[in-house]
Write a protein that holds these residues in place. Structure first.
Motif, PDB file in Angstrom:
ATOM      1  N   UNK A 105     -45.537  -5.513 -76.919  1.00 23.00           N
ATOM      2  CA  UNK A 105     -44.694  -6.221 -77.879  1.00 23.00           C
ATOM      3  C   UNK A 105     -43.329  -6.567 -77.285  1.00 23.00           C
ATOM      4  N   UNK A 106     -42.768  -5.666 -76.489  1.00 21.46           N
ATOM      5  CA  UNK A 106     -41.482  -5.950 -75.843  1.00 21.46           C
ATOM      6  C   UNK A 106     -41.634  -7.101 -74.850  1.00 21.46           C
ATOM      7  N   UNK A 107     -42.682  -7.051 -74.033  1.00 24.65           N
ATOM      8  CA  UNK A 107     -42.942  -8.137 -73.085  1.00 24.65           C
ATOM      9  C   UNK A 107     -43.174  -9.447 -73.840  1.00 24.65           C
ATOM     10  N   UNK A 108     -43.915  -9.354 -74.948  1.00 27.85           N
ATOM     11  CA  UNK A 108     -44.157 -10.542 -75.760  1.00 27.85           C
ATOM     12  C   UNK A 108     -42.881 -11.121 -76.343  1.00 27.85           C
ATOM     13  N   UNK A 109     -41.952 -10.241 -76.766  1.00 27.67           N
ATOM     14  CA  UNK A 109     -40.685 -10.703 -77.332  1.00 27.67           C
ATOM     15  C   UNK A 109     -39.844 -11.427 -76.281  1.00 27.67           C
ATOM     16  N   UNK A 110     -39.825 -10.888 -75.057  1.00 29.71           N
ATOM     17  CA  UNK A 110     -39.098 -11.544 -73.968  1.00 29.71           C
ATOM     18  C   UNK A 110     -39.664 -12.934 -73.714  1.00 29.71           C
ATOM     19  N   UNK A 111     -40.986 -13.010 -73.648  1.00 27.18           N
ATOM     20  CA  UNK A 111     -41.641 -14.290 -73.379  1.00 27.18           C
ATOM     21  C   UNK A 111     -41.433 -15.268 -74.527  1.00 27.18           C
ATOM     22  N   UNK A 112     -41.495 -14.777 -75.765  1.00 27.82           N
ATOM     23  CA  UNK A 112     -41.304 -15.641 -76.925  1.00 27.82           C
ATOM     24  C   UNK A 112     -39.899 -16.226 -76.947  1.00 27.82           C
ATOM     25  N   UNK A 113     -38.900 -15.388 -76.636  1.00 33.49           N
ATOM     26  CA  UNK A 113     -37.523 -15.882 -76.595  1.00 33.49           C
ATOM     27  C   UNK A 113     -37.343 -16.977 -75.566  1.00 33.49           C
ATOM     28  N   UNK A 114     -37.891 -16.755 -74.375  1.00 28.85           N
ATOM     29  CA  UNK A 114     -37.787 -17.779 -73.341  1.00 28.85           C
ATOM     30  C   UNK A 114     -38.549 -19.031 -73.723  1.00 28.85           C
ATOM     31  N   UNK A 115     -39.691 -18.842 -74.403  1.00 28.67           N
ATOM     32  CA  UNK A 115     -40.503 -19.991 -74.816  1.00 28.67           C
ATOM     33  C   UNK A 115     -39.781 -20.857 -75.838  1.00 28.67           C
ATOM     34  N   UNK A 116     -39.114 -20.232 -76.796  1.00 29.98           N
ATOM     35  CA  UNK A 116     -38.407 -20.981 -77.837  1.00 29.98           C
ATOM     36  C   UNK A 116     -37.183 -21.694 -77.261  1.00 29.98           C
ATOM     37  N   UNK A 117     -36.451 -20.994 -76.398  1.00 30.90           N
ATOM     38  CA  UNK A 117     -35.201 -21.560 -75.881  1.00 30.90           C
ATOM     39  C   UNK A 117     -35.430 -22.601 -74.796  1.00 30.90           C
ATOM     40  N   UNK A 118     -36.575 -22.526 -74.103  1.00 29.54           N
ATOM     41  CA  UNK A 118     -36.813 -23.406 -72.958  1.00 29.54           C
ATOM     42  C   UNK A 118     -36.630 -24.886 -73.229  1.00 29.54           C
ATOM     43  N   UNK A 119     -37.327 -25.462 -74.226  1.00 27.90           N
ATOM     44  CA  UNK A 119     -37.151 -26.896 -74.486  1.00 27.90           C
ATOM     45  C   UNK A 119     -35.733 -27.265 -74.899  1.00 27.90           C
ATOM     46  N   UNK A 120     -35.075 -26.383 -75.653  1.00 30.45           N
ATOM     47  CA  UNK A 120     -33.712 -26.672 -76.110  1.00 30.45           C
ATOM     48  C   UNK A 120     -32.740 -26.664 -74.940  1.00 30.45           C
ATOM     49  N   UNK A 121     -32.805 -25.610 -74.126  1.00 29.00           N
ATOM     50  CA  UNK A 121     -31.878 -25.517 -72.992  1.00 29.00           C
ATOM     51  C   UNK A 121     -32.147 -26.620 -71.965  1.00 29.00           C
ATOM     52  N   UNK A 122     -33.419 -26.968 -71.775  1.00 30.64           N
ATOM     53  CA  UNK A 122     -33.735 -28.054 -70.843  1.00 30.64           C
ATOM     54  C   UNK A 122     -33.196 -29.387 -71.342  1.00 30.64           C
ATOM     55  N   UNK A 123     -33.254 -29.583 -72.649  1.00 21.91           N
ATOM     56  CA  UNK A 123     -32.705 -30.806 -73.237  1.00 21.91           C
ATOM     57  C   UNK A 123     -31.186 -30.856 -73.060  1.00 21.91           C
ATOM     58  N   UNK A 124     -30.543 -29.685 -73.163  1.00 20.59           N
ATOM     59  CA  UNK A 124     -29.088 -29.627 -73.038  1.00 20.59           C
ATOM     60  C   UNK A 124     -28.601 -29.887 -71.612  1.00 20.59           C
ATOM     61  N   UNK A 125     -29.499 -29.792 -70.630  1.00 20.54           N
ATOM     62  CA  UNK A 125     -29.083 -30.061 -69.249  1.00 20.54           C
ATOM     63  C   UNK A 125     -28.606 -31.489 -69.073  1.00 20.54           C
ATOM     64  N   UNK A 126     -29.163 -32.415 -69.855  1.00 24.77           N
ATOM     65  CA  UNK A 126     -28.717 -33.810 -69.746  1.00 24.77           C
ATOM     66  C   UNK A 126     -27.361 -34.020 -70.399  1.00 24.77           C
ATOM     67  N   UNK A 127     -26.971 -33.120 -71.292  1.00 23.76           N
ATOM     68  CA  UNK A 127     -25.701 -33.258 -71.991  1.00 23.76           C
ATOM     69  C   UNK A 127     -24.593 -32.466 -71.320  1.00 23.76           C
ATOM     70  N   UNK A 128     -24.870 -31.249 -70.941  1.00 25.78           N
ATOM     71  CA  UNK A 128     -23.847 -30.374 -70.372  1.00 25.78           C
ATOM     72  C   UNK A 128     -23.877 -30.336 -68.844  1.00 25.78           C
ATOM     73  N   UNK A 129     -24.969 -30.787 -68.250  1.00 27.15           N
ATOM     74  CA  UNK A 129     -25.125 -30.688 -66.809  1.00 27.15           C
ATOM     75  C   UNK A 129     -25.879 -29.426 -66.428  1.00 27.15           C
TER      76      UNK A 129
END
Length: 401
Positions: A50-74
């Motif tokens: 469950x701990x490993x799953x939580x780490x992976x889930x957090x990265x999975x949710x944030x990945x598309x958002x943070x990748x999208x922000x790379x075009x805005x913030x660099x």
């Protein structure tokens, strides 16, 4: 091999490939380290999963958002801040013996803060080499990342057995800090600018290559995650055997990637490569001794890097450049969910049916992936004779003469 040698002569390629490889090294260490760490503290593989799953889930949710922000913030500012936060949180989880619910919460937050190195580097690649070398570069990347899964498990189990699971997690964070700094300061990271996408967040999910690569990537990586948990369950407390078996599994992928990963991609390429993975895992379910698992997982591993090459090249060849970072992030999201699903299912199986049942669960995930590739065959692009370069963000403009 001549193609790979030519690739490494291109200015900037060696540094980008090596630095991002170092920064992503914790992906080959953290799952095993936390499986061992949480199980030792709380005596439960289910809690560890469950701990490993939580780490992976957090990265999975944030990945598309943070990748999208790379075009805005660099790239540099975003990756720098996220890397610092991730290192601090993971180190705290390693040093302080939190309860399971707190570990799950902190794991989720730490996963959200893990820098999106993979989407960043795969967005850089088309700007780094000539068009004819792009597909071999994706193949080299998919193959080179197997070093993570060869050295990572062995190093993690060695450090955990000889020094402790806390030290194993801290070692992983040292790789992220050093590799992340090396990658972020690379000239290529500062030179590439991602144009803002005209689609809303998630708009790329209307494209069949993204959906197919994300879905099949989820079940494929769930396969690897379940194998990893099963091997840890079988050998994790007895010595370094678990690390060696997982290293041999990754070595098979390295060999397969060098041998076949650069070949042209046809609609049936993914299915054929997945059948190799599935066949090896089916054989692995017949016995649980060290040598049999080493042999069968090596055979299964031969298809891993070539299969991942197909998933990533399909995106590069069918999406606009401004959409590639988000598209790769969604594939990463699917894979990270797969890590969590595979770890959680395998942890439940180990606690209730014994460690060998996790290998059976992994085989089931592999079968599902192969069937999915067959079902989606008609929507898979035929990339024979193409360069795999992303589509331009501008198009022809009609004029009145």
């Amino acid at each position: 091999m001549k193609t790979y040698a030519e690739l490494l002569k291109v200015r900037g390629v060696t540094r980008v490939v090596l630095s991002q490889l170092l920064a992503r090294f914790p992906h080959g260490m953290l799952s095993i380290a936390f499986l061992i760490h949480v199980e030792r503290i709380h005596n439960s593989y289910a809690a560890a999963g469950l701990v490993v799953g939580a780490i992976s889930l957090g990265e999975a949710i944030a990945g598309p958002i943070s990748s999208r922000l790379m075009s805005r913030w660099g790239m540099r500012p975003l990756l720098s801040v996220m890397a610092v936060v991730a290192v601090v949180l993971f180190c705290a989880m390693a040093i302080i013996p939190f309860s399971v619910p707190v570990m799950i919460l902190l794991g989720f937050i730490a996963g959200c803060s893990y820098p999106p190195i993979q989407p960043a580097v795969r967005t850089i690649y088309p700007k780094l080499v000539p068009n004819r070398l792009l597909t071999p570069l994706f193949s080299l990347d998919a193959t080179a990342q197997e070093i993570i899964w060869i050295v990572g498990p062995v190093l993690t189990t060695f450090v955990a057995v000889q020094f402790g699971s806390t030290e194993a997690i801290l070692t992983a964070m040292a790789f992220l800090a050093v590799g992340g700094a090396w990658f972020i300061t690379s000239p290529s990271v500062g030179q590439v600018r991602i144009p803002p996408s005209k689609r809303r967040l998630g708009g790329v999910l209307t494209r069949s290559p993204v959906i197919i690569s994300m879905t099949l990537g989820l079940t494929l990586v769930a396969t690897f995650s379940a194998v990893e948990a099963g091997i840890i369950g079988l050998f994790g407390k007895e010595g370094p055997e678990a690390g060696w078996i997982l290293a041999i599994y990754a070595l098979g992928s390295l060999v397969g990637g060098l041998a076949w990963g650069h070949r042209e991609i046809a609609p049936w390429s993914l299915t054929r490569r997945l059948l190799v993975i599935t066949g090896g895992l089916v054989a692995a379910t017949f016995a649980s001794d060290f040598w049999w698992l080493s042999f069968t997982l090596f055979i299964s591993g031969l298809g891993v890097a070539p299969a991942l090459t197909v998933l990533f090249t399909n995106i590069s060849a069918t999406m606009k450049f401004s959409e590639t970072a988000e598209s790769y992030a969604w594939i990463g999201t699917g894979q990270l969910i797969g890590v969590g699903v595979g770890a959680a299912v395998a942890g439940f199986c180990i606690d209730h049916f014994g460690a060998p049942s996790a290998i059976i669960a992994a085989t089931a995930f592999a079968v599902i992936t192969a069937l999915g590739a067959v079902v989606t065959y008609r929507w898979s692009p035929d990339l024979r004779g193409t360069t795999g370069v992303p589509l331009p963000d501008t198009g022809p403009v009609e004029t009145i003469s």
